[in-house]
Design a protein around this motif. Structure first.
Motif, PDB file in Angstrom:
ATOM      1  N   ASP A  43       0.948  -1.275   0.180  1.00  0.00           N
ATOM      2  CA  ASP A  43       0.404   0.070   0.457  1.00  0.00           C
ATOM      3  C   ASP A  43       0.712   1.092   0.010  1.00  0.00           C
ATOM      4  O   ASP A  43       1.846   1.488   0.858  1.00  0.00           O
ATOM      5  N   PRO A  44       0.661   2.047  -0.841  1.00  0.00           N
ATOM      6  CA  PRO A  44       1.329   3.516  -1.355  1.00  0.00           C
ATOM      7  C   PRO A  44       1.926   3.953  -0.107  1.00  0.00           C
ATOM      8  O   PRO A  44       2.687   5.011   0.850  1.00  0.00           O
ATOM      9  N   ARG A  45       0.689   4.145   1.146  1.00  0.00           N
ATOM     10  CA  ARG A  45       0.777   4.675   2.214  1.00  0.00           C
ATOM     11  C   ARG A  45       1.282   4.916   3.062  1.00  0.00           C
ATOM     12  O   ARG A  45       2.170   5.145   3.987  1.00  0.00           O
ATOM     13  N   TYR A  46       1.923   3.138   2.948  1.00  0.00           N
ATOM     14  CA  TYR A  46       3.257   2.486   4.312  1.00  0.00           C
ATOM     15  C   TYR A  46       4.343   2.945   3.354  1.00  0.00           C
ATOM     16  O   TYR A  46       5.593   2.412   4.094  1.00  0.00           O
ATOM     17  N   ALA A  47       3.816   3.415   2.579  1.00  0.00           N
ATOM     18  CA  ALA A  47       5.914   3.894   1.751  1.00  0.00           C
ATOM     19  C   ALA A  47       7.098   3.947   2.206  1.00  0.00           C
ATOM     20  O   ALA A  47       7.879   3.657   2.004  1.00  0.00           O
ATOM     21  N   PRO A  48       6.538   5.626   2.500  1.00  0.00           N
ATOM     22  CA  PRO A  48       7.173   6.896   3.226  1.00  0.00           C
ATOM     23  C   PRO A  48       8.621   6.207   4.710  1.00  0.00           C
ATOM     24  O   PRO A  48       8.922   5.844   4.967  1.00  0.00           O
ATOM     25  N   ALA A  49       7.376   5.259   5.549  1.00  0.00           N
ATOM     26  CA  ALA A  49       7.992   4.237   6.985  1.00  0.00           C
ATOM     27  C   ALA A  49       8.379   3.040   5.557  1.00  0.00           C
ATOM     28  O   ALA A  49       9.979   3.568   6.551  1.00  0.00           O
ATOM     29  N   GLN A  50       8.764   3.128   4.834  1.00  0.00           N
ATOM     30  CA  GLN A  50       8.965   1.538   4.614  1.00  0.00           C
ATOM     31  C   GLN A  50      10.622   1.791   3.923  1.00  0.00           C
ATOM     32  O   GLN A  50      11.812   1.233   4.296  1.00  0.00           O
ATOM     33  N   ASP A  51      10.323   3.440   3.454  1.00  0.00           N
ATOM     34  CA  ASP A  51      12.007   3.586   2.943  1.00  0.00           C
ATOM     35  C   ASP A  51      13.239   3.819   3.992  1.00  0.00           C
ATOM     36  O   ASP A  51      13.803   3.883   4.141  1.00  0.00           O
ATOM     37  N   ALA A  52      11.917   4.362   5.377  1.00  0.00           N
ATOM     38  CA  ALA A  52      13.208   5.118   6.637  1.00  0.00           C
ATOM     39  C   ALA A  52      13.240   3.375   6.659  1.00  0.00           C
ATOM     40  O   ALA A  52      14.996   3.557   6.951  1.00  0.00           O
ATOM     41  N   LEU A  53      12.958   2.962   7.008  1.00  0.00           N
ATOM     42  CA  LEU A  53      13.448   1.628   7.848  1.00  0.00           C
ATOM     43  C   LEU A  53      14.708   0.810   6.566  1.00  0.00           C
ATOM     44  O   LEU A  53      15.802   0.556   7.072  1.00  0.00           O
ATOM     45  N   GLU A  54      14.332   0.815   5.558  1.00  0.00           N
ATOM     46  CA  GLU A  54      15.810   0.854   4.384  1.00  0.00           C
ATOM     47  C   GLU A  54      16.596   1.134   4.726  1.00  0.00           C
ATOM     48  O   GLU A  54      17.875   0.938   4.156  1.00  0.00           O
ATOM     49  N   ARG A  55      16.668   2.488   5.000  1.00  0.00           N
ATOM     50  CA  ARG A  55      17.671   3.668   4.805  1.00  0.00           C
ATOM     51  C   ARG A  55      18.220   3.566   6.425  1.00  0.00           C
ATOM     52  O   ARG A  55      19.203   4.463   6.058  1.00  0.00           O
ATOM     53  N   GLY A  56      17.750   2.764   6.683  1.00  0.00           N
ATOM     54  CA  GLY A  56      18.542   2.450   8.428  1.00  0.00           C
ATOM     55  C   GLY A  56      17.503   3.718   9.278  1.00  0.00           C
ATOM     56  O   GLY A  56      18.157   4.384  10.876  1.00  0.00           O
ATOM     57  N   ASP A  57      16.863   5.015   8.806  1.00  0.00           N
ATOM     58  CA  ASP A  57      16.579   5.773   9.623  1.00  0.00           C
ATOM     59  C   ASP A  57      15.128   5.910  10.366  1.00  0.00           C
ATOM     60  O   ASP A  57      14.012   5.684  10.691  1.00  0.00           O
ATOM     61  N   ILE A  58      15.522   4.773  12.186  1.00  0.00           N
ATOM     62  CA  ILE A  58      14.926   4.105  12.952  1.00  0.00           C
ATOM     63  C   ILE A  58      12.804   5.606  12.888  1.00  0.00           C
ATOM     64  O   ILE A  58      11.994   4.970  13.305  1.00  0.00           O
ATOM     65  N   ASP A  59      13.789   6.322  13.646  1.00  0.00           N
ATOM     66  CA  ASP A  59      13.183   7.548  14.312  1.00  0.00           C
ATOM     67  C   ASP A  59      12.331   7.767  13.314  1.00  0.00           C
ATOM     68  O   ASP A  59      10.900   8.314  13.634  1.00  0.00           O
ATOM     69  N   ALA A  60      13.016   8.256  11.902  1.00  0.00           N
ATOM     70  CA  ALA A  60      11.811   8.529  11.224  1.00  0.00           C
ATOM     71  C   ALA A  60      10.812   7.298  11.019  1.00  0.00           C
ATOM     72  O   ALA A  60       9.742   8.059  10.631  1.00  0.00           O
ATOM     73  N   ALA A  61      10.996   6.263  10.574  1.00  0.00           N
ATOM     74  CA  ALA A  61       9.619   5.271  10.527  1.00  0.00           C
ATOM     75  C   ALA A  61       8.476   5.494  11.326  1.00  0.00           C
ATOM     76  O   ALA A  61       7.736   5.082  11.313  1.00  0.00           O
ATOM     77  N   VAL A  62       9.540   5.674  12.552  1.00  0.00           N
ATOM     78  CA  VAL A  62       8.659   5.729  14.034  1.00  0.00           C
ATOM     79  C   VAL A  62       7.325   7.132  14.000  1.00  0.00           C
ATOM     80  O   VAL A  62       5.661   6.811  14.008  1.00  0.00           O
ATOM     81  N   ALA A  63       8.187   8.135  13.209  1.00  0.00           N
ATOM     82  CA  ALA A  63       6.602   8.818  13.092  1.00  0.00           C
ATOM     83  C   ALA A  63       6.312   8.548  12.090  1.00  0.00           C
ATOM     84  O   ALA A  63       5.137   9.733  12.445  1.00  0.00           O
ATOM     85  N   GLU A  64       6.736   7.800  10.619  1.00  0.00           N
ATOM     86  CA  GLU A  64       5.950   8.564   9.557  1.00  0.00           C
ATOM     87  C   GLU A  64       4.815   6.703  10.125  1.00  0.00           C
ATOM     88  O   GLU A  64       2.884   7.428  10.400  1.00  0.00           O
ATOM     89  N   TYR A  65       4.633   6.013  11.365  1.00  0.00           N
ATOM     90  CA  TYR A  65       3.793   5.307  11.556  1.00  0.00           C
ATOM     91  C   TYR A  65       2.311   6.139  12.071  1.00  0.00           C
ATOM     92  O   TYR A  65       0.941   5.726  11.837  1.00  0.00           O
ATOM     93  N   GLU A  66       3.517   7.224  13.431  1.00  0.00           N
ATOM     94  CA  GLU A  66       2.625   7.628  13.858  1.00  0.00           C
ATOM     95  C   GLU A  66       1.989   8.210  13.194  1.00  0.00           C
ATOM     96  O   GLU A  66       0.230   8.870  13.314  1.00  0.00           O
ATOM     97  N   LYS A  67       1.881   8.905  11.784  1.00  0.00           N
ATOM     98  CA  LYS A  67       1.896  10.003  11.165  1.00  0.00           C
ATOM     99  C   LYS A  67       0.523   8.977  11.088  1.00  0.00           C
ATOM    100  O   LYS A  67      -1.573   9.315  10.399  1.00  0.00           O
ATOM    101  N   LEU A  68       0.376   8.134  10.591  1.00  0.00           N
ATOM    102  CA  LEU A  68      -0.686   6.730   9.934  1.00  0.00           C
ATOM    103  C   LEU A  68      -1.505   6.818  10.870  1.00  0.00           C
ATOM    104  O   LEU A  68      -3.295   6.951  10.391  1.00  0.00           O
TER     105      LEU A  68
END
Length: 319
Positions: free
Chosen positions: A184-209
């Protein structure tokens, strides 16, 4: 023992090996006219590799990691036992890794292509390429479990979650991309953050969702797993285990090891550790352990059979 970092780019492509003609080489201890061993299952996620099935093993690494262990009864008899130990550990991961056991006496061409100068030797492959430096020598079972737990953590951090199917190709074959629904494209920003190792950004993206849709169960599961990654960043596995062993009722020490177990693929061990902690504690300590375990249930997924069993065990511990 120093663990090599798990890194995808810049490795040697092995795909050309499959097009070569099987041949034996006496320098590797095999008779010149010996027939290659047929690929056969040695476990749900373990297969004996020869030149005939090597291409299939490489293809399996396109979705989930493949481990190759090289051994030789003639050159190092203890390496045969070691290959069995590696299989024991790989089977504990329920498909996160596929093990290919390579007898270099029967398959010198594979050993030559990978420049195997000694046995036993471990290779870790992903996308058809080695992703760590080869790991030489025979490790103990405990050391092997540490290696694979660290690899599992790094895989999760990089957003690599594929698994192999059991008992196919004589051992296992990775799940094809077509078997999984498109992201689902909604989850792409969080997944992209995980793939580049930016865990804090991934948490923030999931919290927005979740803020926009509190009923989004997939975002809740993603957030729970991202928080596990966040809590374990930079943690020394051995030090964490030692601290937990020294303080069996310390909630922070036990929940940290439970997080590490989960990331390493030992889901049942993670749940059991916290269920038993709930059983032994009371008051605020018990509630902290319970809430942490509920977070791990969410990270794995509420429909997972291990979570269903874990919930039953938690209820028993509470009541």
């Amino acid at each position: 023992m120093t663990q090599q970092p798990f890194s995808r780019p810049g490795a040697v492509d092995l795909s050309g090996l499959a097009s070569t003609t099987p041949a034996q080489d006496a320098s590797f201890g095999g008779p010149a006219d010996a027939a290659p061993a047929q690929g056969r299952s040695a476990g749900s996620y373990t297969v004996e590799v020869d030149e005939q099935i090597f291409q299939s093993v490489l293809e399996a690494s396109m979705t989930a990691p493949v481990v190759l262990v090289f051994y030789s009864a003639s050159r190092a008899p203890e390496s045969v036992t070691y290959a069995g130990d590696v299989s024991t550990v790989v089977e504990e991961y329920d498909g996160r890794f596929l093990l290919g056991r390579v007898d270099i006496d029967k398959n010198p061409q594979i050993a030559q292509a990978l420049q195997v100068a000694q046995v036993p030797l471990l290779y870790i492959l992903l996308d058809g390429r080695p992703v760590t430096q080869p790991i030489p020598g025979a490790l103990s079972l405990e050391e092997l479990r540490t290696v694979f737990q660290q690899l599992g953590q790094q895989l999760t951090t990089q957003g690599i979650g594929g698994r192999h199917k059991p008992n196919a190709l004589g051992g296992a074959v990775a799940t094809e991309d077509g078997d999984e629904p498109a992201m689902d494209p909604r989850y792409a920003p969080a997944q992209d953050a995980l793939e580049r190792g930016d865990i804090d950004a991934a948490v923030a993206e999931y919290e927005k969702l979740i803020a926009s849709n509190p009923a989004d169960s997939e975002a809740a599961a993603g957030l729970a797993m991202a928080k596990v990654l966040q809590r374990t960043q930079g943690v020394d596995l051995n030090a964490a285990r030692a601290a937990a062993a020294a303080a069996p009722d310390d909630v922070e020490a036990q929940t940290l090891v439970a997080d590490l177990d989960l990331l390493g693929g030992h889901v049942e061990d993670s749940f059991l550790r916290l269920v038993e902690l709930v059983r032994r504690t009371s008051g605020d300590e018990r509630n902290k352990a319970r809430e942490h375990l509920l977070g791990l249930f969410a990270a794995v997924g509420n429909d997972d059979e291990r979570v269903l069993k874990g919930r039953q065990s938690l209820a028993s511990a509470l009541f």
